[in-house]
Scaffold this motif. Sequence first.
Motif, PDB file in Angstrom:
ATOM      1  N   GLU A  55       8.141  11.012  -8.630  1.00 28.12           N
ATOM      2  CA  GLU A  55       8.185  12.436  -8.317  1.00 28.12           C
ATOM      3  C   GLU A  55       8.250  12.701  -6.818  1.00 28.12           C
ATOM      4  OE1 GLU A  55       5.337  15.823  -9.630  1.00 28.12           O
ATOM      5  OE2 GLU A  55       5.855  14.619 -11.403  1.00 28.12           O
ATOM      6  N   ASN A  56       7.456  11.924  -6.051  1.00 29.30           N
ATOM      7  CA  ASN A  56       7.485  12.097  -4.592  1.00 29.30           C
ATOM      8  C   ASN A  56       8.894  11.924  -4.031  1.00 29.30           C
ATOM      9  OD1 ASN A  56       4.805  12.723  -4.004  1.00 29.30           O
ATOM     10  ND2 ASN A  56       4.206  10.552  -4.203  1.00 29.30           N
ATOM     11  N   PHE A  57       9.603  10.930  -4.580  1.00 25.67           N
ATOM     12  CA  PHE A  57      10.972  10.677  -4.096  1.00 25.67           C
ATOM     13  C   PHE A  57      11.895  11.827  -4.469  1.00 25.67           C
ATOM     14  CE2 PHE A  57       9.057   6.493  -4.291  1.00 25.67           C
ATOM     15  CZ  PHE A  57       9.455   5.946  -3.097  1.00 25.67           C
ATOM     16  N   GLY A 109      -8.339  15.599  -1.208  1.00 29.52           N
ATOM     17  CA  GLY A 109      -8.363  14.153  -1.067  1.00 29.52           C
ATOM     18  C   GLY A 109      -9.410  13.503  -1.945  1.00 29.52           C
ATOM     19  N   THR A 110      -9.870  14.213  -2.981  1.00 33.80           N
ATOM     20  CA  THR A 110     -10.921  13.626  -3.810  1.00 33.80           C
ATOM     21  C   THR A 110     -10.361  12.818  -4.962  1.00 33.80           C
ATOM     22  OG1 THR A 110     -11.010  15.735  -4.946  1.00 33.80           O
ATOM     23  CG2 THR A 110     -12.735  15.295  -3.302  1.00 33.80           C
ATOM     24  N   SER A 111      -9.183  13.189  -5.494  1.00 35.01           N
ATOM     25  CA  SER A 111      -8.640  12.435  -6.617  1.00 35.01           C
ATOM     26  C   SER A 111      -7.156  12.150  -6.399  1.00 35.01           C
ATOM     27  CB  SER A 111      -8.806  13.238  -7.922  1.00 35.01           C
ATOM     28  OG  SER A 111      -7.986  14.380  -7.855  1.00 35.01           O
ATOM     29  N   THR A 112      -6.719  11.053  -6.941  1.00 33.53           N
ATOM     30  CA  THR A 112      -5.298  10.739  -6.886  1.00 33.53           C
ATOM     31  C   THR A 112      -4.798  10.530  -8.291  1.00 33.53           C
ATOM     32  OG1 THR A 112      -5.867   8.433  -6.637  1.00 33.53           O
ATOM     33  CG2 THR A 112      -5.337   9.621  -4.619  1.00 33.53           C
ATOM     34  N   GLU A 113      -3.552  10.937  -8.532  1.00 36.18           N
ATOM     35  CA  GLU A 113      -2.978  10.663  -9.857  1.00 36.18           C
ATOM     36  C   GLU A 113      -1.613  10.010  -9.696  1.00 36.18           C
ATOM     37  OE1 GLU A 113      -1.574  13.945 -12.089  1.00 36.18           O
ATOM     38  OE2 GLU A 113      -1.441  15.278 -10.357  1.00 36.18           O
ATOM     39  N   PHE A 114      -1.273   9.213 -10.679  1.00 33.07           N
ATOM     40  CA  PHE A 114       0.015   8.533 -10.675  1.00 33.07           C
ATOM     41  C   PHE A 114       1.106   9.511 -11.078  1.00 33.07           C
ATOM     42  CE2 PHE A 114       3.326   6.026 -12.734  1.00 33.07           C
ATOM     43  CZ  PHE A 114       3.583   5.095 -11.739  1.00 33.07           C
ATOM     44  N   ILE A 125      -0.021  12.298   2.264  1.00 34.92           N
ATOM     45  CA  ILE A 125       0.146  10.848   2.161  1.00 34.92           C
ATOM     46  C   ILE A 125       1.244  10.463   1.173  1.00 34.92           C
ATOM     47  CG2 ILE A 125      -1.003   8.678   1.587  1.00 34.92           C
ATOM     48  CD1 ILE A 125      -1.997   9.897   4.142  1.00 34.92           C
ATOM     49  N   GLY A 126       1.287  11.142   0.039  1.00 30.66           N
ATOM     50  CA  GLY A 126       2.269  10.781  -0.985  1.00 30.66           C
ATOM     51  C   GLY A 126       3.686  10.879  -0.458  1.00 30.66           C
ATOM     52  N   SER A 127       4.032  12.021   0.133  1.00 30.47           N
ATOM     53  CA  SER A 127       5.381  12.222   0.636  1.00 30.47           C
ATOM     54  C   SER A 127       5.678  11.262   1.782  1.00 30.47           C
ATOM     55  CB  SER A 127       5.544  13.669   1.108  1.00 30.47           C
ATOM     56  OG  SER A 127       6.762  13.798   1.797  1.00 30.47           O
ATOM     57  N   SER A 128       4.694  11.128   2.695  1.00 26.95           N
ATOM     58  CA  SER A 128       4.884  10.248   3.848  1.00 26.95           C
ATOM     59  C   SER A 128       5.135   8.812   3.389  1.00 26.95           C
ATOM     60  CB  SER A 128       3.645  10.315   4.744  1.00 26.95           C
ATOM     61  OG  SER A 128       3.727   9.342   5.733  1.00 26.95           O
ATOM     62  N   SER A 129       4.394   8.365   2.376  1.00 28.38           N
ATOM     63  CA  SER A 129       4.592   7.001   1.885  1.00 28.38           C
ATOM     64  C   SER A 129       5.974   6.851   1.274  1.00 28.38           C
ATOM     65  CB  SER A 129       3.535   6.665   0.837  1.00 28.38           C
ATOM     66  OG  SER A 129       2.263   6.721   1.418  1.00 28.38           O
ATOM     67  N   ALA A 130       6.377   7.854   0.515  1.00 28.62           N
ATOM     68  CA  ALA A 130       7.717   7.793  -0.066  1.00 28.62           C
ATOM     69  C   ALA A 130       8.760   7.689   1.044  1.00 28.62           C
ATOM     70  CB  ALA A 130       7.974   9.026  -0.920  1.00 28.62           C
ATOM     71  N   GLN A 131       8.543   8.450   2.131  1.00 24.85           N
ATOM     72  CA  GLN A 131       9.478   8.386   3.258  1.00 24.85           C
ATOM     73  C   GLN A 131       9.502   6.992   3.881  1.00 24.85           C
ATOM     74  OE1 GLN A 131       9.049  11.446   6.197  1.00 24.85           O
ATOM     75  NE2 GLN A 131       8.424  12.964   4.676  1.00 24.85           N
ATOM     76  N   SER A 132       8.314   6.384   4.018  1.00 24.71           N
ATOM     77  CA  SER A 132       8.337   5.058   4.645  1.00 24.71           C
ATOM     78  C   SER A 132       8.979   4.029   3.738  1.00 24.71           C
ATOM     79  CB  SER A 132       6.950   4.610   5.107  1.00 24.71           C
ATOM     80  OG  SER A 132       5.959   5.105   4.280  1.00 24.71           O
ATOM     81  N   VAL A 133       8.839   4.230   2.417  1.00 27.27           N
ATOM     82  CA  VAL A 133       9.528   3.302   1.516  1.00 27.27           C
ATOM     83  C   VAL A 133      11.047   3.447   1.678  1.00 27.27           C
ATOM     84  CG1 VAL A 133       9.979   2.749  -0.900  1.00 27.27           C
ATOM     85  CG2 VAL A 133       7.644   3.166  -0.134  1.00 27.27           C
ATOM     86  N   VAL A 134      11.509   4.684   1.809  1.00 30.17           N
ATOM     87  CA  VAL A 134      12.941   4.905   2.030  1.00 30.17           C
ATOM     88  C   VAL A 134      13.380   4.217   3.331  1.00 30.17           C
ATOM     89  CG1 VAL A 134      14.698   6.638   2.554  1.00 30.17           C
ATOM     90  CG2 VAL A 134      13.038   7.045   0.730  1.00 30.17           C
ATOM     91  N   LEU A 135      12.571   4.394   4.378  1.00 30.39           N
ATOM     92  CA  LEU A 135      12.906   3.766   5.659  1.00 30.39           C
ATOM     93  C   LEU A 135      12.946   2.243   5.541  1.00 30.39           C
ATOM     94  CD1 LEU A 135      10.989   5.707   8.446  1.00 30.39           C
ATOM     95  CD2 LEU A 135      13.423   5.648   7.953  1.00 30.39           C
ATOM     96  N   GLN A 151       0.833  -1.194   0.000  1.00 34.31           N
ATOM     97  CA  GLN A 151       0.000   0.000   0.000  1.00 34.31           C
ATOM     98  C   GLN A 151       0.877   1.257   0.000  1.00 34.31           C
ATOM     99  OE1 GLN A 151      -3.402  -0.824   0.238  1.00 34.31           O
ATOM    100  NE2 GLN A 151      -3.632   1.242  -0.607  1.00 34.31           N
ATOM    101  N   ALA A 152       1.923   1.201   0.866  1.00 35.24           N
ATOM    102  CA  ALA A 152       2.817   2.355   0.976  1.00 35.24           C
ATOM    103  C   ALA A 152       3.547   2.588  -0.339  1.00 35.24           C
ATOM    104  CB  ALA A 152       3.815   2.131   2.111  1.00 35.24           C
ATOM    105  N   ILE A 153       4.007   1.487  -0.947  1.00 32.80           N
ATOM    106  CA  ILE A 153       4.720   1.641  -2.221  1.00 32.80           C
ATOM    107  C   ILE A 153       3.778   2.245  -3.261  1.00 32.80           C
ATOM    108  CG2 ILE A 153       5.796   0.395  -4.128  1.00 32.80           C
ATOM    109  CD1 ILE A 153       6.910  -1.549  -2.045  1.00 32.80           C
ATOM    110  N   LYS A 154       2.552   1.774  -3.263  1.00 24.80           N
ATOM    111  CA  LYS A 154       1.569   2.292  -4.231  1.00 24.80           C
ATOM    112  C   LYS A 154       1.341   3.786  -4.013  1.00 24.80           C
ATOM    113  CE  LYS A 154      -3.293   1.570  -5.590  1.00 24.80           C
ATOM    114  NZ  LYS A 154      -3.936   2.598  -4.735  1.00 24.80           N
ATOM    115  N   SER A 155       1.053   4.164  -2.752  1.00 21.43           N
ATOM    116  CA  SER A 155       0.737   5.585  -2.564  1.00 21.43           C
ATOM    117  C   SER A 155       1.968   6.476  -2.666  1.00 21.43           C
ATOM    118  CB  SER A 155      -0.019   5.830  -1.252  1.00 21.43           C
ATOM    119  OG  SER A 155       0.453   5.019  -0.238  1.00 21.43           O
TER     120      SER A 155
END
Lengths: 293, 355
Positions: A56-58, A47-52, A262-272, A34-38
């Motif tokens: 970029e977040n990284f 929070g209504t739409s998400t785009e791929f 969420i996007g940045s936070s997820s990227a951070q957790s992937v790094v961790l 889930q984290a990798i996806k987000s």
Amino acid sequence: MERRTLFPGRLLPALLILPQLALTVVFFLWPALQAIKSSLEREDAFGTSTEFVGLENFADLFSDPLYVAAIGRTALFCVCVTALAMGVALLLAVLADTEIRGRAFYRTMLIWPYAVAPAMAAVLWVLMVHPQIGLVGAWLNRIGVAWDYKLDGTQAMALVIVAAAWKQVSYNFIFFLAGLQAIPKTIVEAARIDGSRGFHRFRTIVLPLLMPTVYFLLVVDLVYAAFDTFATVYAVNGGGPGQSTQTLVLKVYLDGVVNANIGSSSAQSVVLMAGVIVLCAVQFRYLGRKAVT
Amino acid sequence: MAGLRLEGLRKSFGANEILKGVDLALADGEMLVIVGASGCGKSTLLRLVAGLESPTAGRILIDDQDVTGRDPSARDIAMVFQNYALYPHMSVFDNMAYGLKIRGLPKSEIRAKVDAASSLLGLDALLDRKPRQLSGGQRQRVAMGRAIVRDPKLFLFDEPLSNLDAKLRVQMRGEIRRLQRRLRVTSLYVTHDQVEAMTLGDRLLVMHQGVPVQLATPTEVFERPADTYVAGFIGSPAMNLLPGILGRNGTVVAVEGTEIPLGNRRFARPDGHPVTLGIRPEHVALDPAGTSWPVEVVELLGSEMLVHAGRADGASLTLRLPNGAALSDTVRVSFPAGQLHLFDRATGLRLEAVA
Ligand SMILES: Nc1ncnc2c1ncn2[C@@H]1O[C@H](COP(=O)(O)OP(=O)(O)OP(=O)(O)O)[C@@H](O)[C@H]1O
Ligand SMILES: [Mg+2]
């Protein structure tokens, strides 16, 4: 000597590891995916739409001076916690390994902090060093030291380092003591007879024979300091004052949960996660090397 | 001139007195072997001399200097442990050089000393290896090497050969003896092994429950054991000990009603005095006119055999005979007068003939 138990067939072994596998899937693999996806997506402000957005977040993350500063801060924090926790534990273990009166009592007392919940530990430290009501904190101010970890970032950092290290000393102590006791007494006696004394004997005989334990604890403590100190650090000062005690783990939480990025936070957790995987790989390597070199 | 003197050495662990007063003097270059049953305090004695334990009472003098309170590092001794206690993280060279480095010797001198010791022990090809890459015998040699490079005042050996197989033990025994004779370093050598006890030392000390019971040359200990404990301990199989009564003005011993003459020896004890008669298994003679003993077990040892005989009253006798000696269900034996040992039954002490 390794002992292996062999279970017959395929069904029984599969059944036996199923609960553990289920836990891993539900509480680790699924959220991780889930984290990798987000981490590859961006939400709009409502929070209504998400785009791929790809990586970029990284890219944003590593060009963010705040994040880079957090990396440096976390590295400093980890190194200090590990050094302090291991140094103190080794000293205590060496003392506990000598023949002293009341040894059992002394050892039990040293193991207790491990049983204290991290948040409790933090509260304990806060109560001790609070600038007005803390025993030590109030005393420091009385003798003229401008002590207030709520205002001074360096002091806050020192405090979380000590609090986090204190929690880990017990664990290290147990391993160091076991390691010391595993060194054959006659080897140390042979060194005494060879003319070696005190610190020289410790440096040339005891420490080299303790190296497997040192390597092991080094990795464990780094992992602990980097990923397992959230509760302690958060309870002391919530990452403040300012960002002065914001470690990477804290930042994941603050950015994701508090600031809902969420996007940045997820990227951070992937790094961790990548960090944990690297450290664990190192740990497995050293654990695999059991023999003394 | 490095002799060793122990004066009234005592050691207790808690309420247990392990060493109950040991007095001992070793001349410079002498090798003393210490034997005794397990737990009699041999290792404790060695550890006291090494300084690894401190005595409850008494003094230890090396070279006429009181070292009783000194740290092991300041005693200038070397010790070879039963498990060798090599430094596992160091090469063979570094194991031997360790003590020399501490003494601050120049590198070239260290190299020369280690080289000399390793060629003496045949370790030249192994200097770069770690202890775990060595066989038991090689480790033993390294432990010896580590002791001799230091050129110490005193060698202490605590059962150094007991972890080796029989063949290697014989070989190393010879080497230790040669080395000690050559280097003439005063040595204390603790062992369980009868052969080591008899062959290695200039003198032999037999300990029993923390007390030295006999200190003499190995031959003397073997031929004239000081009491029944030593008689039973030294020599394998053990000396036969039979209860008897002194008679005929101290010239015969009656065992089970049979009078055994003591030759032309006379013992100054009243007739009827309870004694213990001792005779070694190899000295018991087959004699058609002798007393008869039912045979219980025969052990064949190759060139010879051991015959264990026993009587209904519980008395037992072991004979050592050349292989192939004719045997039946009973043996008839006699005790040659010249080979008999006599001990006071109450005190266990050896009795000497008056004429
Ligand atoms: N540190 C210690 N604390 C308490 N008791 C001890 C200690 N060291 C030795 N002893 C006791 O002292 C006695 C003598 O021990 P020691 O090791 O000297 O025997 P030993 O003659 O060397 O025996 P072995 O032939 O089995 O090596 C034993 O009963 C042992 O239990
Ligand atoms: Mg012993």
